[in-house]
Design a protein around this motif. Structure first.
Motif, PDB file in Angstrom:
ATOM      1  N   PHE A  66       0.845  -1.196   0.000  1.00 22.66           N
ATOM      2  CA  PHE A  66       0.000   0.000   0.000  1.00 22.66           C
ATOM      3  C   PHE A  66       0.874   1.237   0.000  1.00 22.66           C
ATOM      4  CE2 PHE A  66      -2.835   3.074   2.133  1.00 22.66           C
ATOM      5  CZ  PHE A  66      -3.961   2.936   1.347  1.00 22.66           C
ATOM      6  N   TYR A  67       0.737   2.056  -1.031  1.00 23.51           N
ATOM      7  CA  TYR A  67       1.525   3.281  -1.160  1.00 23.51           C
ATOM      8  C   TYR A  67       0.648   4.465  -0.785  1.00 23.51           C
ATOM      9  CZ  TYR A  67       4.852   6.603  -3.090  1.00 23.51           C
ATOM     10  OH  TYR A  67       5.761   7.621  -3.249  1.00 23.51           O
ATOM     11  N   LEU A  68       1.056   5.223   0.208  1.00 23.76           N
ATOM     12  CA  LEU A  68       0.329   6.413   0.637  1.00 23.76           C
ATOM     13  C   LEU A  68       0.717   7.575  -0.259  1.00 23.76           C
ATOM     14  CD1 LEU A  68       1.004   6.126   4.466  1.00 23.76           C
ATOM     15  CD2 LEU A  68      -0.868   5.132   3.160  1.00 23.76           C
ATOM     16  N   GLY A  69      -0.265   8.220  -0.837  1.00 27.02           N
ATOM     17  CA  GLY A  69      -0.017   9.293  -1.799  1.00 27.02           C
ATOM     18  C   GLY A  69       0.816  10.435  -1.262  1.00 27.02           C
ATOM     19  N   ASN A  70       1.556  11.014  -2.167  1.00 23.52           N
ATOM     20  CA  ASN A  70       2.387  12.179  -1.870  1.00 23.52           C
ATOM     21  C   ASN A  70       1.701  13.428  -2.406  1.00 23.52           C
ATOM     22  OD1 ASN A  70       4.027   9.812  -1.771  1.00 23.52           O
ATOM     23  ND2 ASN A  70       5.837  11.056  -1.937  1.00 23.52           N
ATOM     24  N   GLU A  71       2.426  14.510  -2.421  1.00 19.40           N
ATOM     25  CA  GLU A  71       1.889  15.785  -2.884  1.00 19.40           C
ATOM     26  C   GLU A  71       2.017  15.904  -4.401  1.00 19.40           C
ATOM     27  OE1 GLU A  71       4.041  15.456  -0.382  1.00 19.40           O
ATOM     28  OE2 GLU A  71       2.913  16.090   1.361  1.00 19.40           O
ATOM     29  N   GLY A  72       1.199  15.169  -5.109  1.00 15.86           N
ATOM     30  CA  GLY A  72       1.176  15.186  -6.564  1.00 15.86           C
ATOM     31  C   GLY A  72       0.216  14.135  -7.078  1.00 15.86           C
TER      32      GLY A  72
END
Length: 133
Positions: A66-72
């Motif tokens: 599970f990858y937690l979203g970044n600022e983009g």
């Protein structure tokens, strides 16, 4: 052959330059997210984008990366996070990338998301609660 597919830290095939979006095309989906996780009298929500790649997954018994979203926009991180695609086949894992609220296409109030009244919901507590669902 050393020039075989290698995704490394950047998510691209070093020979062809193709990224994970091309090599491992995800299913794009949306879920109904809660706008304010801390005021239970506020039932407003928004659509939050996520990407799923399930070709390695062995099913419900298998792990989820599970990858937690970044600022983009989430596609940029999907395309450039090769380690997920290196270890998923070994683990027989499902890959899920969730876009961060207020970034990419996940705009809770559409074009009005960045007004003073609406930007209050862009904070770390709300974002982390999005992922706890």
């Amino acid at each position: 052959l050393l020039s075989c597919l290698w995704l490394g830290a950047y998510g691209a095939d070093v020979v062809t330059g193709r990224g994970a979006l091309e090599l491992y095309p995800p299913r794009i989906a949306w879920f109904n997210a809660t706008l304010d996780h801390f005021h239970f009298d506020d039932d407003r929500g928004f659509l939050q984008k996520y990407l799923v790649y399930d070709k390695f997954w062995q099913g419900p018994a298998g792990p989820i990366l599970f990858y937690l979203g970044n600022e983009g926009q989430v596609e940029d991180f999907y395309n450039n996070t090769g380690i997920m695609f290196e270890i998923a086949p070994k683990l027989k894992a499902l890959i899920v990338f969730v876009e961060h609220r207020y970034y990419g296409a996940t705009l809770p109030f559409g074009n009005e998301s960045f007004t003073r009244a609406n930007i209050d919901f862009l904070n770390i507590e709300q974002a982390m609660a999005d992922y706890a669902v």
